[in-house]
Design a protein around this motif. Sequence first.
Motif, PDB file in Angstrom:
ATOM      1  N   GLY A 131      52.466   1.531  17.462  1.00  0.00           N
ATOM      2  CA  GLY A 131      53.352   3.131  18.429  1.00  0.00           C
ATOM      3  C   GLY A 131      54.508   2.522  19.209  1.00  0.00           C
ATOM      4  O   GLY A 131      54.618   0.490  19.177  1.00  0.00           O
ATOM      5  N   ASN A 132      55.093   2.996  20.195  1.00  0.00           N
ATOM      6  CA  ASN A 132      55.731   2.647  21.194  1.00  0.00           C
ATOM      7  C   ASN A 132      55.064   2.162  22.091  1.00  0.00           C
ATOM      8  O   ASN A 132      55.441   1.492  22.880  1.00  0.00           O
ATOM      9  CB  ASN A 132      56.489   4.066  21.676  1.00  0.00           C
ATOM     10  N   THR A 133      53.683   2.429  22.679  1.00  0.00           N
ATOM     11  CA  THR A 133      53.526   1.964  24.153  1.00  0.00           C
ATOM     12  C   THR A 133      51.691   1.549  23.343  1.00  0.00           C
ATOM     13  O   THR A 133      51.088   0.389  24.175  1.00  0.00           O
ATOM     14  CB  THR A 133      53.313   2.699  24.961  1.00  0.00           C
ATOM     15  N   SER A 173      49.121   1.244  19.726  1.00  0.00           N
ATOM     16  CA  SER A 173      49.078   1.170  18.053  1.00  0.00           C
ATOM     17  C   SER A 173      47.188   1.428  18.224  1.00  0.00           C
ATOM     18  O   SER A 173      46.855   1.518  19.191  1.00  0.00           O
ATOM     19  CB  SER A 173      48.948  -0.561  18.045  1.00  0.00           C
ATOM     20  N   GLY A 194      52.597  -2.010  21.978  1.00  0.00           N
ATOM     21  CA  GLY A 194      52.852  -1.656  20.841  1.00  0.00           C
ATOM     22  C   GLY A 194      54.621  -1.884  21.067  1.00  0.00           C
ATOM     23  O   GLY A 194      54.635  -2.739  22.076  1.00  0.00           O
ATOM     24  N   LEU A 195      55.727  -1.071  20.613  1.00  0.00           N
ATOM     25  CA  LEU A 195      56.752  -1.966  20.475  1.00  0.00           C
ATOM     26  C   LEU A 195      57.690  -1.701  21.626  1.00  0.00           C
ATOM     27  O   LEU A 195      58.853  -2.435  21.941  1.00  0.00           O
ATOM     28  CB  LEU A 195      57.331  -1.365  19.494  1.00  0.00           C
ATOM     29  N   ASP A 196      57.276  -0.711  22.633  1.00  0.00           N
ATOM     30  CA  ASP A 196      58.305  -0.425  24.214  1.00  0.00           C
ATOM     31  C   ASP A 196      56.635  -1.087  25.325  1.00  0.00           C
ATOM     32  O   ASP A 196      57.158  -1.356  26.391  1.00  0.00           O
ATOM     33  CB  ASP A 196      58.043   1.072  24.184  1.00  0.00           C
ATOM     34  N   SER A 209      54.627   1.389  11.058  1.00  0.00           N
ATOM     35  CA  SER A 209      56.145   1.197  11.851  1.00  0.00           C
ATOM     36  C   SER A 209      56.704   2.003  12.404  1.00  0.00           C
ATOM     37  O   SER A 209      57.720   2.895  11.556  1.00  0.00           O
ATOM     38  CB  SER A 209      56.703  -0.337  11.969  1.00  0.00           C
ATOM     39  N   PRO A 210      57.284   2.870  13.495  1.00  0.00           N
ATOM     40  CA  PRO A 210      58.221   3.250  13.729  1.00  0.00           C
ATOM     41  C   PRO A 210      59.840   2.754  12.947  1.00  0.00           C
ATOM     42  O   PRO A 210      61.021   3.553  13.464  1.00  0.00           O
ATOM     43  CB  PRO A 210      58.038   4.174  14.876  1.00  0.00           C
ATOM     44  N   GLU A 211      59.371   1.837  13.444  1.00  0.00           N
ATOM     45  CA  GLU A 211      61.066   0.610  12.966  1.00  0.00           C
ATOM     46  C   GLU A 211      61.143   0.862  11.556  1.00  0.00           C
ATOM     47  O   GLU A 211      59.921   0.006  11.270  1.00  0.00           O
ATOM     48  CB  GLU A 211      61.030  -0.406  14.168  1.00  0.00           C
ATOM     49  N   GLU A 218      67.444  -6.210  17.777  1.00  0.00           N
ATOM     50  CA  GLU A 218      66.815  -5.426  19.193  1.00  0.00           C
ATOM     51  C   GLU A 218      64.866  -6.117  19.397  1.00  0.00           C
ATOM     52  O   GLU A 218      64.475  -6.652  18.937  1.00  0.00           O
ATOM     53  CB  GLU A 218      66.472  -4.023  18.191  1.00  0.00           C
ATOM     54  N   ARG A 252      62.710  -4.470  20.178  1.00  0.00           N
ATOM     55  CA  ARG A 252      61.837  -3.401  19.246  1.00  0.00           C
ATOM     56  C   ARG A 252      61.289  -4.524  17.800  1.00  0.00           C
ATOM     57  O   ARG A 252      60.083  -4.352  17.624  1.00  0.00           O
ATOM     58  CB  ARG A 252      61.741  -2.407  18.795  1.00  0.00           C
TER      59      ARG A 252
END
Length: 153
Positions: free
Chosen positions: A14-16, A18, A37-39, A84-86, A126, A128
């Motif tokens: 997730g972003n913050t 997982s 998370g990614l962020d 993954s959102p990426e 990037e 992320r």
Amino acid sequence: MTREHHDTILLSLGNTRSQVALSAADGTSQTFALTLGLDALTPGPFRRDPPTPLELEQAIMVVEDVLMPLAARIPPHPVLHLQSPEPLAEVFGNRVQSRENIERLFGQLAAMVEGDPLASAQLPREKRIAAALLILREWMHHLDAGSVVLVDG
């Protein structure tokens, strides 16, 4: 003759935060929340695109601290399923990657943050993407996954 039963392990980045979903061959399941998370590696260790060598070192420690408690609860597994959102399949060039390929890509990331122009040409800059690759590499290394399969979220 015995039949092998394998657990299914899904890591959803997730972003913050997982999540890990473990579905055992006997039908039982468990879910674990991860405080990364990614962020979440930004604005912490990862502040720049691409991260600096110091940021990468700090991020490795953060990820290891989150993953190591899972080592006793998650058995070695031949395949890790990853959401993954990426768009990682574009980065990896394939939806299925061996642990060796992930290590190679992580080596390229390490070379890129050290300023190697060839590595920079082969990987996105990037943070992320760097975070996803770092989390995946540490998972495969410490939790003994043989390969990763990217699945749609």
